[in-house]
Design a protein around this motif. Structure first.
Motif, mmCIF file in Angstrom:
data_model
loop_
_atom_site.group_PDB
_atom_site.id
_atom_site.type_symbol
_atom_site.label_atom_id
_atom_site.label_comp_id
_atom_site.label_asym_id
_atom_site.label_seq_id
_atom_site.Cartn_x
_atom_site.Cartn_y
_atom_site.Cartn_z
ATOM 1 N N GLN A 116 -3.160 -1.508 -7.974
ATOM 2 C CA GLN A 116 -3.087 -2.553 -7.091
ATOM 3 C C GLN A 116 -4.840 -3.048 -6.795
ATOM 4 O O GLN A 116 -4.827 -4.127 -6.703
ATOM 5 C CB GLN A 116 -2.458 -2.349 -6.024
ATOM 6 C CG GLN A 116 -0.985 -2.067 -6.043
ATOM 7 C CD GLN A 116 -0.342 -1.550 -4.819
ATOM 8 O OE1 GLN A 116 -0.908 -0.720 -3.733
ATOM 9 N NE2 GLN A 116 0.739 -1.782 -4.463
ATOM 10 N N SER A 117 -5.421 -2.262 -6.633
ATOM 11 C CA SER A 117 -6.871 -2.567 -6.272
ATOM 12 C C SER A 117 -7.543 -3.532 -7.222
ATOM 13 O O SER A 117 -8.116 -4.200 -7.166
ATOM 14 C CB SER A 117 -7.925 -1.255 -5.760
ATOM 15 O OG SER A 117 -9.171 -1.681 -5.797
ATOM 16 N N ASP A 120 -5.855 -6.851 -7.365
ATOM 17 C CA ASP A 120 -6.240 -7.658 -6.302
ATOM 18 C C ASP A 120 -7.777 -8.251 -6.643
ATOM 19 O O ASP A 120 -7.893 -9.386 -6.118
ATOM 20 C CB ASP A 120 -6.184 -7.108 -5.089
ATOM 21 C CG ASP A 120 -4.752 -6.931 -4.515
ATOM 22 O OD1 ASP A 120 -3.639 -7.593 -5.036
ATOM 23 O OD2 ASP A 120 -4.352 -5.823 -3.724
ATOM 24 N N SER A 121 -8.435 -7.220 -7.039
ATOM 25 C CA SER A 121 -9.965 -7.941 -7.435
ATOM 26 C C SER A 121 -10.007 -8.886 -8.376
ATOM 27 O O SER A 121 -10.910 -9.635 -8.270
ATOM 28 C CB SER A 121 -10.880 -6.579 -7.852
ATOM 29 O OG SER A 121 -10.440 -6.282 -9.047
ATOM 30 N N TYR A 123 -6.969 -11.254 -9.387
ATOM 31 C CA TYR A 123 -6.280 -12.187 -8.787
ATOM 32 C C TYR A 123 -6.608 -12.898 -7.469
ATOM 33 O O TYR A 123 -5.852 -13.727 -7.032
ATOM 34 C CB TYR A 123 -4.790 -11.724 -9.058
ATOM 35 C CG TYR A 123 -4.365 -11.800 -10.518
ATOM 36 C CD1 TYR A 123 -3.518 -13.118 -10.916
ATOM 37 C CD2 TYR A 123 -4.397 -10.761 -11.380
ATOM 38 C CE1 TYR A 123 -3.189 -13.130 -12.114
ATOM 39 C CE2 TYR A 123 -3.671 -10.815 -12.464
ATOM 40 C CZ TYR A 123 -3.267 -12.113 -12.959
ATOM 41 O OH TYR A 123 -2.770 -12.184 -14.161
ATOM 42 N N LYS A 125 -5.607 -11.850 -4.665
ATOM 43 C CA LYS A 125 -4.238 -11.860 -3.819
ATOM 44 C C LYS A 125 -3.584 -13.183 -4.060
ATOM 45 O O LYS A 125 -2.842 -13.475 -3.093
ATOM 46 C CB LYS A 125 -4.670 -11.398 -2.352
ATOM 47 C CG LYS A 125 -5.106 -9.938 -2.374
ATOM 48 C CD LYS A 125 -5.079 -9.429 -0.821
ATOM 49 C CE LYS A 125 -5.857 -8.061 -0.886
ATOM 50 N NZ LYS A 125 -5.622 -7.672 0.405
ATOM 51 N N HIS A 126 -3.820 -13.997 -4.914
ATOM 52 C CA HIS A 126 -3.076 -15.367 -5.247
ATOM 53 C C HIS A 126 -1.863 -15.070 -5.609
ATOM 54 O O HIS A 126 -0.675 -15.713 -5.331
ATOM 55 C CB HIS A 126 -3.889 -16.198 -5.947
ATOM 56 C CG HIS A 126 -5.443 -16.705 -5.637
ATOM 57 N ND1 HIS A 126 -5.436 -17.502 -4.531
ATOM 58 C CD2 HIS A 126 -6.475 -16.629 -5.944
ATOM 59 C CE1 HIS A 126 -6.713 -17.754 -4.073
ATOM 60 N NE2 HIS A 126 -7.314 -17.343 -5.116
ATOM 61 N N ARG A 128 0.547 -11.733 -6.063
ATOM 62 C CA ARG A 128 0.916 -10.124 -5.442
ATOM 63 C C ARG A 128 0.739 -9.330 -6.668
ATOM 64 O O ARG A 128 1.598 -9.586 -7.726
ATOM 65 C CB ARG A 128 2.309 -10.095 -4.606
ATOM 66 C CG ARG A 128 2.533 -11.156 -3.544
ATOM 67 C CD ARG A 128 4.070 -10.791 -3.015
ATOM 68 N NE ARG A 128 4.228 -9.563 -2.643
ATOM 69 C CZ ARG A 128 5.492 -9.107 -2.149
ATOM 70 N NH1 ARG A 128 6.663 -10.068 -2.185
ATOM 71 N NH2 ARG A 128 5.837 -8.159 -1.822
ATOM 72 N N SER A 129 0.139 -8.161 -6.343
ATOM 73 C CA SER A 129 0.059 -7.084 -7.169
ATOM 74 C C SER A 129 1.458 -6.504 -7.937
ATOM 75 O O SER A 129 1.528 -6.196 -9.072
ATOM 76 C CB SER A 129 -0.763 -5.978 -6.656
ATOM 77 O OG SER A 129 -0.264 -5.288 -5.566
#
Length: 262
Positions: A116-117, A120-121, A123, A125-126, A128-129
């Motif tokens: 997930q980290s 998120d790095s 995308y 957070k645009h 969702r992971s």
């Protein structure tokens, strides 16, 4: 007055672009990145057309020819927006980071939190992971080995490498195909030579016979390819590759899938 156009069938340009878009989507290139690449190609095409007409390919001339904003053209030509120069799509970046992480860990496993980290790095957070992980799983890029642990599908990674190598050939083949159409459609009569375009097809062959026909055509293409290779070789000089412009023939078979909507 009744409109006789069947709205269920895309116009010809859309129909021609659908196979291209399908490949682009399968390779993970997102729409905005595709548009940026298309804009660059549009500018390059306009420059070539203007050069052929001996017109100075300045910003105004390109803008008139393409209908694009001059600032957008200038941005592409001057590479003002560096982040869009030769973009790498986000899914590829995720896969690359996963490969780096897995390579540096002996158990070759990544836990959910770390996965997930990484997502998120990239995308920001645009998206969702969870949605990206679902996509990675559905495309069999990663395999879930427990509730919170995953590993890379190494077999698929090799398949992706093979596909990307084939994509390079697709690039060149598609370019040659459209160059031939363009030359035959727009080159003035009497200039150079007209290139042969020929298609043999039928929509009257039952699907049960398609493999047999395909095999026969494949054998004929192989024989033809050997003959044409021999002709080309007989005219070659002992010089390095790319000394002169390319000349030759590209052959390919096609088979419209029975379940494909036309």
């Amino acid at each position: 007055m009744t409109n006789n156009i069947d709205n269920n069938h895309p116009i010809q340009l859309q129909a021609a672009l659908i196979p291209v878009c399908k490949m682009v989507i399968r390779f993970g290139l997102h729409f905005n990145e595709f548009v940026r690449n298309l804009q660059k190609a549009y500018i390059h095409a306009a420059e070539e057309i203007l050069d052929e007409s001996h017109i100075n390919a300045n910003l105004q001339a390109i803008a008139i020819k393409t209908g694009m904003d001059r600032r957008t053209i200038s941005e592409h030509k001057n590479n003002i927006n560096k982040s869009f120069t030769n973009p790498m799509n986000k899914m590829d970046m995720v896969i690359m980071q996963l490969q780096i992480y897995i390579a540096n860990h002996t158990n070759k496993v990544i836990n959910l939190k770390k996965l997930q980290s990484i997502i998120d790095s990239i995308y920001a957070k645009h998206i969702r992971s969870k949605a990206i992980i679902k996509e990675l799983l559905s495309n069999k890029i990663i395999i879930e080995i427990s509730e919170n642990e995953f590993k890379l599908n190494l077999t698929l990674q090799q398949q992706l490498v093979d596909i990307r190598l084939m994509a390079d050939e697709v690039d060149f083949t598609a370019k040659r195909l459209f160059q031939t159409y363009y030359k035959n459609m727009f080159e003035k009569k009497g200039q150079d030579i007209k290139l042969l375009q020929e298609t043999c097809l039928s929509s009257k062959i039952p699907p049960s016979k398609h493999k047999e026909v395909s095999d026969l055509l494949k054998n004929e293409l192989k024989k033809s390819s050997k003959k044409m290779s021999a002709i080309i070789a007989s005219y070659e000089s002992n010089l390095p590759i790319d000394t002169y412009p390319e000349i030759g023939v590209t052959q390919f078979q096609f088979n419209s899938n029975a379940d494909e909507k036309n």
